[in-house]
Write a protein that holds these residues in place. Structure first.
Motif, PDB file in Angstrom:
ATOM      1  N   MET A 147       8.541  -0.637  10.653  1.00 35.77           N
ATOM      2  CA  MET A 147       7.244  -0.245  10.103  1.00 35.77           C
ATOM      3  C   MET A 147       6.185  -0.171  11.194  1.00 35.77           C
ATOM      4  O   MET A 147       6.037  -1.090  12.005  1.00 35.77           O
ATOM      5  CB  MET A 147       6.790  -1.235   9.029  1.00 35.77           C
ATOM      6  CG  MET A 147       7.720  -1.300   7.828  1.00 35.77           C
ATOM      7  SD  MET A 147       7.799   0.262   6.909  1.00 35.77           S
ATOM      8  CE  MET A 147       6.242   0.200   6.026  1.00 35.77           C
TER       9      MET A 147
ATOM     10  N   TYR B 112       1.669  -9.774   7.033  1.00 39.37           N
ATOM     11  CA  TYR B 112       2.789  -8.859   7.254  1.00 39.37           C
ATOM     12  C   TYR B 112       2.453  -7.922   8.411  1.00 39.37           C
ATOM     13  O   TYR B 112       1.358  -7.336   8.466  1.00 39.37           O
ATOM     14  CB  TYR B 112       3.058  -8.032   5.998  1.00 39.37           C
ATOM     15  CG  TYR B 112       3.489  -8.843   4.807  1.00 39.37           C
ATOM     16  CD1 TYR B 112       4.826  -9.174   4.611  1.00 39.37           C
ATOM     17  CD2 TYR B 112       2.559  -9.294   3.874  1.00 39.37           C
ATOM     18  CE1 TYR B 112       5.231  -9.924   3.511  1.00 39.37           C
ATOM     19  CE2 TYR B 112       2.943 -10.043   2.775  1.00 39.37           C
ATOM     20  CZ  TYR B 112       4.279 -10.352   2.601  1.00 39.37           C
ATOM     21  OH  TYR B 112       4.663 -11.106   1.516  1.00 39.37           O
TER      22      TYR B 112
ATOM     23  N   LYS C  79       7.139  -0.195   0.355  1.00 41.38           N
ATOM     24  CA  LYS C  79       7.789  -1.472   0.671  1.00 41.38           C
ATOM     25  C   LYS C  79       7.197  -2.634  -0.125  1.00 41.38           C
ATOM     26  O   LYS C  79       7.803  -3.703  -0.219  1.00 41.38           O
ATOM     27  CB  LYS C  79       7.605  -1.783   2.163  1.00 41.38           C
ATOM     28  CG  LYS C  79       8.402  -0.923   3.116  1.00 41.38           C
ATOM     29  CD  LYS C  79       9.753  -1.532   3.351  1.00 41.38           C
ATOM     30  CE  LYS C  79      10.495  -0.823   4.477  1.00 41.38           C
ATOM     31  NZ  LYS C  79      11.820  -1.433   4.707  1.00 41.38           N
ATOM     32  N   TRP C  80       6.007  -2.419  -0.674  1.00 43.37           N
ATOM     33  CA  TRP C  80       5.238  -3.552  -1.158  1.00 43.37           C
ATOM     34  C   TRP C  80       5.881  -4.297  -2.317  1.00 43.37           C
ATOM     35  O   TRP C  80       5.821  -5.542  -2.384  1.00 43.37           O
ATOM     36  CB  TRP C  80       3.831  -3.112  -1.544  1.00 43.37           C
ATOM     37  CG  TRP C  80       2.912  -4.241  -1.855  1.00 43.37           C
ATOM     38  CD1 TRP C  80       2.244  -4.458  -3.022  1.00 43.37           C
ATOM     39  CD2 TRP C  80       2.551  -5.329  -0.994  1.00 43.37           C
ATOM     40  NE1 TRP C  80       1.473  -5.602  -2.935  1.00 43.37           N
ATOM     41  CE2 TRP C  80       1.654  -6.164  -1.699  1.00 43.37           C
ATOM     42  CE3 TRP C  80       2.910  -5.676   0.316  1.00 43.37           C
ATOM     43  CZ2 TRP C  80       1.111  -7.317  -1.145  1.00 43.37           C
ATOM     44  CZ3 TRP C  80       2.364  -6.833   0.874  1.00 43.37           C
ATOM     45  CH2 TRP C  80       1.484  -7.641   0.147  1.00 43.37           C
TER      46      TRP C  80
ATOM     47  N   LEU D 238       8.327  -6.665  -0.810  1.00 41.33           N
ATOM     48  CA  LEU D 238       7.697  -7.687   0.020  1.00 41.33           C
ATOM     49  C   LEU D 238       6.946  -8.704  -0.827  1.00 41.33           C
ATOM     50  O   LEU D 238       7.036  -9.918  -0.600  1.00 41.33           O
ATOM     51  CB  LEU D 238       6.735  -7.035   1.015  1.00 41.33           C
ATOM     52  CG  LEU D 238       7.349  -6.226   2.151  1.00 41.33           C
ATOM     53  CD1 LEU D 238       6.254  -5.528   2.951  1.00 41.33           C
ATOM     54  CD2 LEU D 238       8.186  -7.127   3.067  1.00 41.33           C
TER      55      LEU D 238
ATOM     56  N   VAL E 297       8.087  -6.960   9.663  1.00 44.19           N
ATOM     57  CA  VAL E 297       8.882  -6.021   8.866  1.00 44.19           C
ATOM     58  C   VAL E 297       9.480  -4.968   9.785  1.00 44.19           C
ATOM     59  O   VAL E 297       8.741  -4.204  10.427  1.00 44.19           O
ATOM     60  CB  VAL E 297       8.006  -5.353   7.781  1.00 44.19           C
ATOM     61  CG1 VAL E 297       8.859  -4.469   6.886  1.00 44.19           C
ATOM     62  CG2 VAL E 297       7.287  -6.419   6.948  1.00 44.19           C
TER      63      VAL E 297
ATOM     64  N   TRP F 275       3.589   1.581   3.602  1.00 44.58           N
ATOM     65  CA  TRP F 275       3.651   0.187   3.171  1.00 44.58           C
ATOM     66  C   TRP F 275       3.700   0.071   1.652  1.00 44.58           C
ATOM     67  O   TRP F 275       4.269  -0.877   1.115  1.00 44.58           O
ATOM     68  CB  TRP F 275       2.449  -0.580   3.716  1.00 44.58           C
ATOM     69  CG  TRP F 275       2.537  -0.886   5.172  1.00 44.58           C
ATOM     70  CD1 TRP F 275       1.971  -0.197   6.203  1.00 44.58           C
ATOM     71  CD2 TRP F 275       3.245  -1.985   5.779  1.00 44.58           C
ATOM     72  NE1 TRP F 275       2.268  -0.788   7.411  1.00 44.58           N
ATOM     73  CE2 TRP F 275       3.048  -1.886   7.168  1.00 44.58           C
ATOM     74  CE3 TRP F 275       4.004  -3.030   5.274  1.00 44.58           C
ATOM     75  CZ2 TRP F 275       3.595  -2.806   8.070  1.00 44.58           C
ATOM     76  CZ3 TRP F 275       4.554  -3.946   6.165  1.00 44.58           C
ATOM     77  CH2 TRP F 275       4.351  -3.835   7.549  1.00 44.58           C
TER      78      TRP F 275
END
Length: 230
Positions: A205, A172, A214-215, A218, A202, A211
């Motif tokens: 970002m 990522y 968002k994890w 994702l 992404v 992060w």
């Protein structure tokens, strides 16, 4: 080496998170007195993982006070990717997996922890997948990009990336990342070869963005992404 974990029996798979380089430098020329990250993104990724068994590995000398005498400044600057640093992390994993015979590992590394995660995956037979977030998978190239001092003792994942050809993996990268730009993940994907490696860009970002927030989203769809075409 500091670790945090949550294990729920039966432990068959462990999601392992490896921290980034932390607060290694005060400036381009002045190293810090303690490498503990001010914003531990790797820890925030681990905290966002709702899986039954999660292990967080800090890098050597992070989160340890007072620092032991062997934690010299080289440990988090010039030698942070040294064979000794990698061996220490590998031994830490060994201590955990001995408790759970047959367990499989899903490795995730943030920033410089991505390099360590890839290097560990190359050396272990119990790793079933690899993910990196803003992963510095080409240490020499990134150092040259930022015109900082080379690290002659650094193990560089991209140099032996083809050994991971059959390992499902996702890298990522934020499209606003100026520290480890997306080109690093693309170069690593090309070096690995095959069809098991994916790069996910992404939007919005940067390297130090949140992060962890968002994890969950994702990682939720990463299972299908990992197995598709591999």
């Amino acid at each position: 080496m500091a670790t945090w974990s949550r294990f729920t029996p039966p432990v068959r798979t462990i999601h392992v998170y490896i921290e980034g380089d932390g607060f290694a430098w005060k400036s381009r020329t002045q190293p810090s007195d303690n490498p503990t990250p001010r914003n531990p993104t790797g820890l925030s990724l681990a905290a966002a993982d709702v899986s039954s068994s999660v292990l967080y590995l800090a890098r050597p000398c992070q989160f340890i006070l007072p620092l032991p005498t062997h934690c010299t400044v080289n440990e988090w600057t010039t030698d942070r990717f040294s064979p000794e640093a990698l061996r220490a992390m590998n031994e830490a994993l060994d201590q955990i997996v001995r408790r759970y015979p047959g367990v499989k590992l899903d490795l995730t590394g943030y920033s410089g922890g991505g390099n360590m995660a890839a290097l560990l995956a190359m050396r272990r037979s119990d790793v079933q997948s690899l993910r990196t977030v803003a992963g510095n998978l080409d240490v020499a190239w990134v150092n040259a990009l930022h015109q900082v001092t080379p690290m002659p003792r650094a193990l560089n994942a991209i140099d032996t990336a083809s050994t991971l050809r059959t390992l499902p993996q996702i890298h990522y990268s934020g499209d606003q990342d100026n520290v480890v730009p997306t080109l690093v993940a693309r170069r690593f994907q090309q070096a690995v070869g095959g069809h098991c490696t994916r790069v996910v860009v992404v939007p919005g970002m940067g390297h130090g963005s949140d992060w962890g927030a968002k994890w969950a989203g994702l990682s939720e769809d990463s299972g299908d992404r990992l197995t598709s075409g591999c």
